[in-house]
Design an enzyme around this catalytic site. Structure first.
Site: not given
Length: 270
Positions: A171-172, A175, A204, A206
């Site tokens: 993921y890092a 992105k 965030i 969510t």
């Protein structure tokens, strides 16, 4: 001139918040989501602003071509907010790269022929590369800068080794690849009078963010270290995105905006 906006991942979370912010700024707003029900509900909420659902998996080339065709029929492309993506608990490393980085490049390539003066695109990255202090050597950077290569995933594995199979690491890196892609894409869009930036949200509040927090208790410590002393709201990110696609940001392109409440500054300064 009839203007068109596109928001991917528009059925929930930050994508929906972004759709709400830019609704009314364009004549037709295409709300893209792979979940037909979520897309339809979002479009119903924003129907008075010219919103319509568009069911699409952003990794599907045929679906992206249909999106471009629908956009061209509707009018002039004004704004693109690419919020669709997945996080580490949602898939394995290959799928994370495919959705978060490769699909970003696919969408940009598909829509580039529609870009014109005033078109603005915002892609979603993450604070993850900043916290991880991702700093690729030239060989790795070369691989990351070619996400549309047919052997891209194999090349990533060869360049980064087995560690990249960890979803968090993938993921890092994915992105970080988005942040790099935006810088390169800005040089392609500039001569057309168009712009592109990325935003890197922090923690965030969510449904997706809460799912990550359940699997990674250490995220609570990051919230505690956040200088603004809270989780972000989807609306916090949407406000930044709304600025970046507006004419007020007419001289802003090729850059990433960190929207994290200051946590990266706190962590990286000790």
């Amino acid at each position: 001139m009839t203007t068109v906006g596109i928001v991917t991942g528009a059925g929930r979370g930050m994508g929906l918040a972004c759709a709400r912010r830019i609704a009314g700024r364009v004549d037709t707003l295409l709300l893209v989501d792979r979940d037909e029900v979520s897309a339809a509900e979002a479009a119903a909420e924003l129907a008075d602003a010219g919103a319509e659902p568009f069911v699409l998996d952003v990794t599907d080339p045929g679906g992206l071509a249909r999106l471009a065709e629908r956009t061209a029929r509707a009018g002039t492309l004004r704004a693109v907010v690419h919020a669709a993506g997945i996080s580490p608990t949602m898939a394995d490393w290959r799928r994370i790269f495919a959705v978060d980085l490769v699909a970003t490049a696919m969408l940009a390539e598909t829509l580039r022929p529609l870009a014109t003066t005033g078109t603005a695109m915002v892609c979603f990255a993450s604070m993850a590369p900043v916290l991880a202090r991702v700093d690729p050597d030239p060989a790795v950077a070369e691989v990351l800068d070619e996400p549309l290569d047919e052997r891209f995933l194999d090349r990533v594995r060869e360049a980064l080794g087995p560690a990249v199979e960890d979803p968090g690491a993938a993921y890092a890196w994915a992105k970080h690849g988005v942040q790099r892609f935006v810088r390169r894409e800005a040089t392609r869009l500039g001569p057309l009078g168009a712009r592109v930036c990325s935003v890197s949200p922090g923690i965030i509040d969510t449904p997706q963010g809460r799912q990550e927090a359940e699997h990674h208790p250490s995220m609570a410590a990051l919230v505690e270290r956040t200088p603004l002393a809270r989780r972000g709201r989807p609306e916090d990110v949407a406000a930044v995105v709304a600025f970046l696609v507006s004419d007020d940001a007419a001289f802003v392109t090729g850059t990433d905006v960190l929207v994290d409440g200051g946590v990266c500054a706190a962590v990286n300064t000790g």
